[in-house]
Scaffold this motif. Structure first.
Motif, mmCIF file in Angstrom:
data_model
loop_
_atom_site.group_PDB
_atom_site.id
_atom_site.type_symbol
_atom_site.label_atom_id
_atom_site.label_comp_id
_atom_site.label_asym_id
_atom_site.label_seq_id
_atom_site.Cartn_x
_atom_site.Cartn_y
_atom_site.Cartn_z
ATOM 1 N N ALA A 234 10.159 -9.835 -2.305
ATOM 2 C CA ALA A 234 11.285 -8.657 -2.601
ATOM 3 C C ALA A 234 10.732 -7.336 -2.005
ATOM 4 O O ALA A 234 9.275 -7.735 -2.231
ATOM 5 C CB ALA A 234 10.868 -8.328 -4.720
ATOM 6 N N ILE A 235 11.814 -7.083 -1.130
ATOM 7 C CA ILE A 235 11.396 -5.774 -0.642
ATOM 8 C C ILE A 235 11.194 -4.619 -1.220
ATOM 9 O O ILE A 235 11.676 -4.627 -2.448
ATOM 10 C CB ILE A 235 13.117 -5.258 0.263
ATOM 11 C CG1 ILE A 235 12.757 -4.576 1.049
ATOM 12 C CG2 ILE A 235 13.579 -5.216 0.214
ATOM 13 C CD1 ILE A 235 13.670 -3.917 2.243
ATOM 14 N N ARG A 236 10.368 -3.543 -0.961
ATOM 15 C CA ARG A 236 10.341 -2.630 -2.062
ATOM 16 C C ARG A 236 10.490 -1.845 -1.459
ATOM 17 O O ARG A 236 10.419 -1.353 0.548
ATOM 18 C CB ARG A 236 7.953 -2.456 -2.078
ATOM 19 C CG ARG A 236 7.564 -3.641 -2.989
ATOM 20 C CD ARG A 236 8.962 -4.256 -4.129
ATOM 21 N NE ARG A 236 7.626 -5.148 -4.675
ATOM 22 C CZ ARG A 236 8.264 -5.471 -5.711
ATOM 23 N NH1 ARG A 236 8.919 -4.762 -7.130
ATOM 24 N NH2 ARG A 236 8.003 -6.907 -6.646
ATOM 25 N N GLU A 237 10.674 -0.474 -1.650
ATOM 26 C CA GLU A 237 10.587 1.241 -1.826
ATOM 27 C C GLU A 237 9.138 1.706 -0.546
ATOM 28 O O GLU A 237 8.230 0.999 -0.138
ATOM 29 C CB GLU A 237 10.433 2.612 -2.519
ATOM 30 C CG GLU A 237 11.777 2.078 -3.920
ATOM 31 C CD GLU A 237 12.952 2.535 -3.336
ATOM 32 O OE1 GLU A 237 12.503 3.694 -1.643
ATOM 33 O OE2 GLU A 237 13.789 3.458 -3.491
ATOM 34 N N ASP A 238 9.822 2.497 0.109
ATOM 35 C CA ASP A 238 8.506 3.193 0.557
ATOM 36 C C ASP A 238 7.934 4.508 0.398
ATOM 37 O O ASP A 238 8.583 4.482 -1.062
ATOM 38 C CB ASP A 238 9.638 3.597 1.558
ATOM 39 C CG ASP A 238 10.188 5.067 1.819
ATOM 40 O OD1 ASP A 238 10.272 5.151 0.509
ATOM 41 O OD2 ASP A 238 10.946 5.673 2.538
ATOM 42 N N SER A 239 7.085 4.951 0.279
ATOM 43 C CA SER A 239 5.990 5.933 -0.106
ATOM 44 C C SER A 239 7.209 7.467 -0.683
ATOM 45 O O SER A 239 6.478 8.275 -0.483
ATOM 46 C CB SER A 239 5.099 6.414 0.865
ATOM 47 O OG SER A 239 3.890 5.093 0.798
ATOM 48 N N ASN A 240 8.203 7.532 -0.779
ATOM 49 C CA ASN A 240 9.055 8.543 -1.156
ATOM 50 C C ASN A 240 8.633 9.253 -2.126
ATOM 51 O O ASN A 240 7.974 8.268 -3.274
ATOM 52 C CB ASN A 240 10.311 9.031 -1.193
ATOM 53 C CG ASN A 240 10.922 7.523 -2.380
ATOM 54 O OD1 ASN A 240 10.908 8.045 -3.423
ATOM 55 N ND2 ASN A 240 11.400 6.218 -2.358
ATOM 56 N N THR A 264 8.368 -9.214 7.565
ATOM 57 C CA THR A 264 8.490 -8.165 6.797
ATOM 58 C C THR A 264 9.195 -6.262 7.013
ATOM 59 O O THR A 264 8.221 -6.140 8.069
ATOM 60 C CB THR A 264 7.075 -7.686 5.920
ATOM 61 O OG1 THR A 264 7.565 -6.485 5.347
ATOM 62 C CG2 THR A 264 6.422 -7.258 6.779
ATOM 63 N N ASP A 265 9.255 -5.597 7.006
ATOM 64 C CA ASP A 265 9.644 -4.375 6.807
ATOM 65 C C ASP A 265 8.521 -3.710 7.118
ATOM 66 O O ASP A 265 7.862 -4.048 6.101
ATOM 67 C CB ASP A 265 10.429 -3.805 6.210
ATOM 68 C CG ASP A 265 10.863 -2.390 7.344
ATOM 69 O OD1 ASP A 265 11.988 -2.340 8.141
ATOM 70 O OD2 ASP A 265 10.933 -1.353 6.482
ATOM 71 N N ASP A 266 7.825 -2.781 8.657
ATOM 72 C CA ASP A 266 6.451 -1.992 8.464
ATOM 73 C C ASP A 266 6.812 -0.570 7.627
ATOM 74 O O ASP A 266 5.457 -0.415 6.652
ATOM 75 C CB ASP A 266 6.707 -1.437 9.497
ATOM 76 C CG ASP A 266 6.014 -2.398 10.669
ATOM 77 O OD1 ASP A 266 5.701 -3.707 10.118
ATOM 78 O OD2 ASP A 266 6.315 -2.374 12.269
ATOM 79 N N VAL A 267 8.296 0.111 6.701
ATOM 80 C CA VAL A 267 8.287 1.001 5.647
ATOM 81 C C VAL A 267 8.654 0.081 4.587
ATOM 82 O O VAL A 267 7.824 0.832 3.504
ATOM 83 C CB VAL A 267 9.007 2.005 6.659
ATOM 84 C CG1 VAL A 267 9.279 2.892 5.222
ATOM 85 C CG2 VAL A 267 8.589 2.420 7.662
ATOM 86 N N PHE A 268 9.517 0.397 4.058
ATOM 87 C CA PHE A 268 9.607 -1.013 3.111
ATOM 88 C C PHE A 268 9.829 -2.639 3.263
ATOM 89 O O PHE A 268 9.799 -3.722 3.737
ATOM 90 C CB PHE A 268 11.979 -0.489 2.920
ATOM 91 C CG PHE A 268 11.660 0.746 3.166
ATOM 92 C CD1 PHE A 268 12.223 1.206 2.212
ATOM 93 C CD2 PHE A 268 12.669 1.002 4.161
ATOM 94 C CE1 PHE A 268 12.539 2.407 2.461
ATOM 95 C CE2 PHE A 268 12.949 2.064 4.324
ATOM 96 C CZ PHE A 268 13.669 2.929 3.187
ATOM 97 N N MET A 269 8.388 -2.658 2.513
ATOM 98 C CA MET A 269 7.445 -3.689 3.048
ATOM 99 C C MET A 269 8.136 -4.931 1.578
ATOM 100 O O MET A 269 8.481 -4.565 0.429
ATOM 101 C CB MET A 269 6.224 -3.838 2.561
ATOM 102 C CG MET A 269 5.231 -2.861 3.049
ATOM 103 S SD MET A 269 3.747 -2.505 2.983
ATOM 104 C CE MET A 269 3.232 -1.489 3.934
#
Length: 728
Positions: A234-240, A264-269
């Motif tokens: 699953a795609i996950r949130e960034d570190s907001n 994967t995305d580097d921010v929203f992994m």
């Protein structure tokens, strides 16, 4: 076969105990009556019926069932090219270009949380009842809990981390306007709840109740699907700040032992749980699926075609119970199956009445050519014609004019589509398969009339393929058994499609095709190789049914499978698989119905080459092989549907363009398909990963939260409780 039993209240609504405003209101006149309602088994049953009524609203009539299921390698929305962006509708949304102003996302959110709230009130009401331990009350509670888990899983599938609300709204609203909760926390709570439902053993099985009621088979199947979803990617949130405070940011998941996907995305992994946790979850899923298989309560209908006849006719399969749970809509009630997806009826027709279909969901040429020639699912799933009326009087011969006295000669017939390799209709839902009652009603209708076809939420073939997946995963990762043990269950699903097949015109036989597939399955000795086969069988079996997308996401194959479909189209086109002319015959003298088995999709003997004639190259005019097979190539005075004297004169079925070959809109349509997810690069060499261009976030399959929902969640601190992320 009995007609489906549906009390009118199911989709018109009864005592529903629900609440909503912009996204969740809490004022309900039923609140004061809850003590009375839940002191009676009969009134509690009415309240549960009200939950079923809510399932017949927009989310499962269309928004979740059709729109959100598109955007895969084989399920496209009818918005590609110029309409794949800037539409504020499902057309750009399901090409992954959605915006926060797409109003239907607000409707979906609101209605799904309404249903969750209705379930919560029933669950809480029964829990607090003086008769809570009665068997019937426990059964009704179990029904509401299973429905809540089903709806919540769908909410998570669309938006990811969402508010967690597992109790009815409090009078002071303290548990209403809350922020997001880690989806894993919600899934774990749903899993625990369904584990209790299964352990309580109060739900009946199909056969004791119809498939229109929540039953033990569906509870176990849904629980297995929850385990496998929880174990998946699953795609996950960034570190907001909010994600960090809630413990669900990408980095926090990595720190907790989650594994990063290769793409994967580097921010929203894109992440999945640790290997240890995945093994434990797959073991639990395997047990639930095994229970269903061993129960003997569900089987596959031996005929794939008959299964879809029953679904269209609103008749329940009370012999095999292949459909484990289906949402009951009912004759004349709302429902978009057959309208938004299905065989297209283009205008009013003499045979079928009022224009009543749009065919918004499409499939592709690659899907059609993925089937083996004798696979009966191909011609039910991939439909390259539409139904329309043809006035033949303008092209009548002298004999025909004498026969018809110069009047109109109208025939309702199957009209071939021109070259639309990304625009095939999905024929599982077909007005011509529907009940005589429905068809008679449609002759008197002057506007859209609800099909009322049940939404099937789980079929037995899913159980078999999920079980095969669990076997293969555990064999490779936990040392349990052998990957080869999975083959039997994949073959069961595949082989059913050949039970009423006949030899194909090019010499393929059902037995030969089955043996070829069996060899492919038996050669899969690793988990990934077996998953490739399961992935293929999944799309052959379930295309158009709103199942595939969610499996692709948890496998982390959504992006790659869409790219593969695009590059496979280019490969097929360049290799000459798409023939320049397609021939076919009719089944009837009136030339209304095309004999699908006669269509020369593959040229002679399954290839594009014909006794030294390369049809793909269009070099020769030696078509003697067609005459030998009963086709005729004389096209003088040819027009579809001209009558038995012209039967077989069908030599140029796609006008000036052959199916699947180069066409005028290729450069704009190809890159736009799922463009927001996989990029817009126009040309990709087969076998090479294409670089993503023009996308914001890799793997962003999640939808944005509608702007009005965000605004209505603003609290006393003037800050919204829910918010958009992932680059929205």
């Amino acid at each position: 076969m009995k007609n489906i039993f549906k009390t009118t209240v199911l989709c018109l609504g009864v005592l529903s105990l629900t609440a909503c405003n912009d996204w969740l209101d809490t004022s309900s006149p039923s609140l004061a009556e809850e003590d009375l309602v839940f002191s009676s088994e009969e009134m509690t049953a009415d309240a549960v019926t009200g939950i079923y009524a809510k399932l017949c609203a927009d989310p499962y009539a269309q928004l979740m069932t059709i729109h959100q299921g598109t955007g895969t390698d084989v399920e496209l929305i009818d918005g590609i090219g110029a309409t794949a962006t800037g539409q504020n509708s499902e057309r750009d949304g399901m090409n992954y270009n959605a915006t926060t102003s797409w109003a239907k996302l607000g409707t979906l959110w609101e209605k799904q949380f309404e249903t969750i709230e209705a379930c919560n009130r029933v669950i809480d009401g029964i829990s607090n009842s003086s008769i809570a331990e009665n068997d019937k009350m426990m059964e009704l509670s179990a029904e509401a809990r299973v429905i809540r888990a089903m709806v919540y899983l769908d909410v998570i599938r669309v938006w990811g981390d969402v508010p967690m609300m597992l109790h009815g709204a409090q009078a002071d609203l303290s548990n209403v306007n809350v922020g997001k909760t880690d989806r894993d926390v919600i899934l774990d709570a749903l899993i625990e709840d369904l584990e209790n439902v299964v352990a309580e053993n109060k739900l009946p099985w199909c056969g004791q109740v119809s498939s229109e009621h929540i039953n033990m088979g569906y509870a176990k199947g849904l629980l297995a699907n929850l385990y496998m979803t929880r174990a998946g990617y699953a795609i996950r949130e960034d570190s907001n700040d909010k994600a960090v405070a809630g413990g669900y940011s990408s980095q926090q998941k990595l720190d907790a032992g989650y594994q990063k996907a290769s793409y994967t995305d580097d921010v929203f992994m894109t992440l999945c749980p640790s290997q240890e946790d995945r093994i434990a979850l797959y073991k639990k899923a395997k047990q639930q699926l095994e229970d269903i298989i061993n129960s003997g309560r569900h089987q596959m209908n031996p005929s794939f075609a008959n299964e879809w006849e029953l679904i269209n006719k609103l008749e329940l399969d009370q012999t095999y119970y292949e459909n484990i749970f289906e949402i009951p809509f009912g004759f004349g009630n709302a429902g978009e199956l057959g309208y938004t997806v299905g065989v297209r009826m283009n205008g009013n027709t003499a045979d079928w009445g009022n224009y009543n279909s749009s065919g918004k969901m499409k499939t592709t040429a690659v899907q059609l050519y993925s089937y083996q020639p004798t696979d009966t699912r191909r011609d039910i799933t991939c439909v390259n014609f539409e139904i329309k009326d043809l006035d033949r009087s303008a092209t009548q011969s002298a004999r025909e004019k004498e026969q018809y006295s110069g009047g109109k000669d109208v025939v309702t017939y199957e009209a071939r589509l021109s070259n639309k390799p990304f625009g095939l209709y999905i024929g599982k839902w077909d007005i011509r398969k529907m009940s005589d009652r429905w068809k008679q009603q449609n002759f008197t209708a002057s506007s859209k009339f609800g099909y009322g076809i049940n939404v099937v939420r789980m079929r037995y073939p899913q159980i078999l393929l999920w079980y095969a997946e669990c076997i293969a995963f555990l064999a490779e990762n936990a040392g349990e058994g052998s990957v080869a043990d999975a083959a039997e269950y994949v073959k069961q699903v595949h082989n059913r499609a050949f039970s009423d097949a006949v030899e194909a015109y090019q010499g393929s036989t059902p037995e030969g095709d089955k043996e070829a597939f069996a060899a492919k399955v038996d050669a899969a000795t690793s988990y990934e190789a077996m998953l490739d086969i399961i992935d293929l069988e999944n799309r052959l079996e379930f295309c158009g049914e709103n199942f595939r997308k969610w499996d692709l996401i948890r496998w982390n194959r959504l992006h790659d499978d869409i790219w593969k479909a695009k590059t496979e189209y280019n490969r097929l086109k360049s290799s000459g698989i798409f023939v320049t002319k397609i021939y076919y015959k009719y089944l009837d003298d009136a030339e209304k119905y095309i004999d699908a088995s006669s269509i020369t999709w593959y040229g002679e003997n399954g290839t594009n080459e014909t006794s030294g004639t390369d049809i793909a190259a269009g070099g020769s005019t030696d078509y003697s092989w067609l005459d030998q097979m009963g086709y005729h190539t004389t096209k003088d005075d040819y027009n579809p549907g001209k009558g038995k004297d012209y039967k077989g004169l069908n030599g140029d079925s796609y006008n000036t363009s052959a199916f699947g070959t180069d066409y005028a809109n290729y450069d704009t349509e190809m890159p736009s398909i799922a463009g927001g997810l996989v990029g817009t690069q126009k040309n990709c060499n087969y076998g090479r990963r294409c670089e993503d261009e023009g996308i914001t976030v890799k793997n962003r399959y999640l939808m944005p939260i509608y702007s009005n929902v965000v605004n209505s969640s603003i609290g006393s601190d003037k800050k919204p409780r829910v918010y958009n992320s992932y680059g929205y």
